[in-house]
Design an enzyme around this catalytic site. Structure first.
Site, PDB file in Angstrom:
ATOM      1  N   ASP A   1      -3.359  -2.121  -6.356  1.00  0.00           N
ATOM      2  CA  ASP A   1      -4.294  -2.460  -5.884  1.00  0.00           C
ATOM      3  C   ASP A   1      -5.982  -3.090  -5.860  1.00  0.00           C
ATOM      4  OD1 ASP A   1      -5.193  -3.125  -2.792  1.00  0.00           O
ATOM      5  OD2 ASP A   1      -4.900  -1.129  -2.226  1.00  0.00           O
TER       6      ASP A   1
ATOM      7  N   ARG B   1       1.056  -1.187   0.307  1.00  0.00           N
ATOM      8  CA  ARG B   1      -0.217   0.062  -0.553  1.00  0.00           C
ATOM      9  C   ARG B   1       0.666   1.382   0.164  1.00  0.00           C
ATOM     10  NH1 ARG B   1      -5.802  -0.886   2.539  1.00  0.00           N
ATOM     11  NH2 ARG B   1      -6.464  -2.492   0.718  1.00  0.00           N
TER      12      ARG B   1
ATOM     13  N   SER C   1      -8.000  -2.739  -2.364  1.00  0.00           N
ATOM     14  CA  SER C   1      -8.774  -1.745  -2.675  1.00  0.00           C
ATOM     15  C   SER C   1     -10.523  -1.657  -4.183  1.00  0.00           C
ATOM     16  CB  SER C   1      -8.099  -0.522  -3.091  1.00  0.00           C
ATOM     17  OG  SER C   1      -7.542  -0.703  -1.806  1.00  0.00           O
TER      18      SER C   1
ATOM     19  N   GLN D   1      -0.801   1.822  -5.912  1.00  0.00           N
ATOM     20  CA  GLN D   1      -2.744   2.691  -5.350  1.00  0.00           C
ATOM     21  C   GLN D   1      -3.519   1.795  -6.530  1.00  0.00           C
ATOM     22  OE1 GLN D   1      -2.829   6.432  -4.736  1.00  0.00           O
ATOM     23  NE2 GLN D   1      -2.726   6.449  -2.265  1.00  0.00           N
TER      24      GLN D   1
ATOM     25  N   TYR E   1      -2.965  -0.729   7.613  1.00  0.00           N
ATOM     26  CA  TYR E   1      -4.412  -1.984   8.115  1.00  0.00           C
ATOM     27  C   TYR E   1      -4.054  -2.373   9.338  1.00  0.00           C
ATOM     28  CZ  TYR E   1      -3.242  -4.361   3.195  1.00  0.00           C
ATOM     29  OH  TYR E   1      -3.211  -4.740   1.887  1.00  0.00           O
TER      30      TYR E   1
END
Length: 376
Positions: free
Chosen positions: A129, A121, A132, A126, A229
Site C-alpha cells: 500500500d 485496503r 499508507s 498492506q 476511506y
C-alpha cells in the site's frame, strides 16, 4: 524479465521506484534490472550503489529497450516509453482520475498499466500500500514543517525566567497521515487534539494520548466509506462540524489537515471566516492542497499568510523525505510484484480473478478495464 527503473522528471519529485535493496531482490528472483543513470541521486542513492547490487545503469533509451516492466513513482508519459516490450507492465502511482488522458494513452500503446494507489485496503495487501507508506511520512513531515514556520516552542518549558506554554496542535482527518501527525506532535511536546468524520477513530486518537473532538448526536457520524476511506457527510453533519471546528481552532496554535476523498476534490474543512478567528502567528499545514485543499486560500507549493495565519501548502510532502520515502515505496512495489511471481517463468503472473489485480489494473489488451474508471 527485464525491469526498467526510470529517473523521475516531474517537478519536485525526488523519489525513485527501486533501491539497491529491491533491485537485488528482483535479481534474486531471476529478473534483470536496468536503472536510468541518476535515478536515485535525489534520494541519496548513487549509480555505483545500483551497480553494486547487480543492476545495469544506463541512459533512458537503453533502460527502456526490451523492458517488460517499468517501475516509476509518477506516471511516465506514454509517448516516451519507446522500445518497451509489447504488453509491458507500467507500475507506478498513476493518478488515474486526474490523468485519464494519460491512462487512455497507455491503453492505446498496448501496455498494462497498474495503479499502485488503487491497491485494495485488505490485509494481504498492506505491505503493498503506497498510500499508507507515503502518508505516514507526510504526516510526520507536516508537523516538522509546522514547527519550522511556528515562531514559538512546541513543549512546555519551565525556566528561571518563567514558563513557556505548550503549543496546541489540532489534527483534522485521522487516517495514516493524521495518526502519524498526532504521534509526532505528542513526541515534540504539544497538546494534541484531533477529529475525523469516522467515529471509529476516536479510540485511535485516545490511544496516542490526544483529545478527540467529535460532533455528537448528529445523523451520519460514521463516515466510513469503502475500504476504510472517509466518505462525504450529510449537510446536517457538515453544519455541526463547522460550528465545532470554529470554536476549537480559535484556541489552536497549529492545525494539520489531511482529509481526502478518493476520486473527488478534497473537502473544505476550514473557511476564511474560521481563519479570522485564529490567533496571529498560528500555522496551518494543508496536506490536501494538491487535491483542491482543505483550507480556503491554501495554494500548492506556497506558504500563504491570511489574517496573520500561515497556511503551508507544500507539494508532494513525502518526497521531501526522499530517501525514506523511496525505500518504503520501492518495497511496496517489490512486495506487490513478488507476491505474484512465478518461479518457473521468472515473471509475475497476474490472475484476472484476484482482488488485488482487479483493483490496480487499469489497462489491458488495448482497453481501459478498471471498473472505477469505467464508472467515473
Amino acid at each position: 524479465m527485464k525491469i526498467a527503473v526510470l529517473k523521475e522528471t516531474a517537478d519536485g519529485e525526488r523519489r525513485v521506484a527501486a533501491t539497491p535493496e529491491t533491485a537485488k531482490k528482483f535479481i534474486a528472483l531471476g529478473a534483470s534490472v536496468a536503472v536510468e543513470a541518476g535515478a536515485g541521486a535525489d534520494a541519496s542513492i548513487s549509480n555505483e550503489d545500483y551497480a553494486a547490487a547487480g543492476a545495469i545503469v544506463a541512459p533512458r533509451h537503453e533502460v527502456l529497450t526490451g523492458a517488460e516492466a517499468v517501475l516509476a513513482v509518477q506516471a511516465p508519459d506514454p509517448g516516451e516509453l519507446n522500445g518497451i516490450a509489447p504488453g509491458a507492465l507500467i507500475v507506478a502511482a498513476l493518478d488515474p482520475f486526474r490523468n485519464r488522458e494519460r491512462i487512455d494513452g497507455y491503453a492505446a500503446k498496448g501496455v498494462e498499466a497498474l495503479a499502485m494507489e488503487f491497491m485494495p485496503r485488505i490485509t494481504r495487501a498492506q505491505s503493498m500500500d503506497i498510500l499508507s507508506s507515503q502518508a505516514n511520512l507526510a504526516g510526520y513531515k507536516a508537523v516538522l514543517d509546522a514547527a519550522a514556520e511556528y515562531g514559538r516552542a512546541f513543549p512546555m518549558m519551565m525556566t528561571a525566567a518563567g514558563t513557556v506554554a505548550a503549543a496546541k496542535l489540532f489534527v483534522m482527518g485521522v487516517g495514516v497521515a493524521g495518526l502519524q501527525a498526532i504521534a509526532t506532535g505528542r513526541r515534540l511536546g504539544a497538546q494534541v487534539s484531533a477529529t475525523d468524520v469516522r467515529s471509529a477513530t476516536k479510540e485511535q486518537i485516545m490511544s496516542l494520548g490526544a483529545k478527540p473532538i467529535f460532533v455528537e448526536n448528529v445523523a451520519g457520524i460514521e463516515g466510513e466509506g469503502a475500504g476504510g476511506y472517509a466518505t462525504e457527510m450529510s449537510d446536517e453533519y457538515k453544519a455541526a462540524q463547522a460550528e465545532l471546528v470554529s470554536s476549537h481552532i480559535a484556541k489552536q496554535d497549529i492545525v494539520i489537515t489531511t482529509a481526502l476523498i478518493p476520486g473527488k476534490p478534497a473537502p473544505r474543512l476550514i473557511s476564511d471566516v474560521q481563519l479570522q478567528a485564529m490567533r496571529p502567528g498560528s500555522v496551518i499545514v494543508d496536506l490536501a492542497v494538491e487535491q483542491g485543499g482543505n483550507v480556503e486560500g491554501s495554494a500548492p507549493g506556497e506558504v500563504v499568510v491570511r489574517h496573520g495565519v500561515k497556511i503551508v501548502g507544500h507539494r508532494n510532502v513525502a518526497s521531501r523525505l526522499a530517501a525514506d520515502a523511496s525505500a518504503l515505496y520501492a518495497r511496496n512495489l517489490y512486495n506487490f510484484l513478488s507476491a505474484f511471481w512465478d518461479a518457473e517463468t521468472k515473471r509475475p503472473v497476474l490472475p484476472d480473478d484476484d482482488e488485488i489485480v482487479q483493483g490496480v489494473r487499469l489497462t489491458r489488451g488495448g482497453q481501459v478495464v478498471n471498473e472505477r474508471l469505467l464508472g467515473a
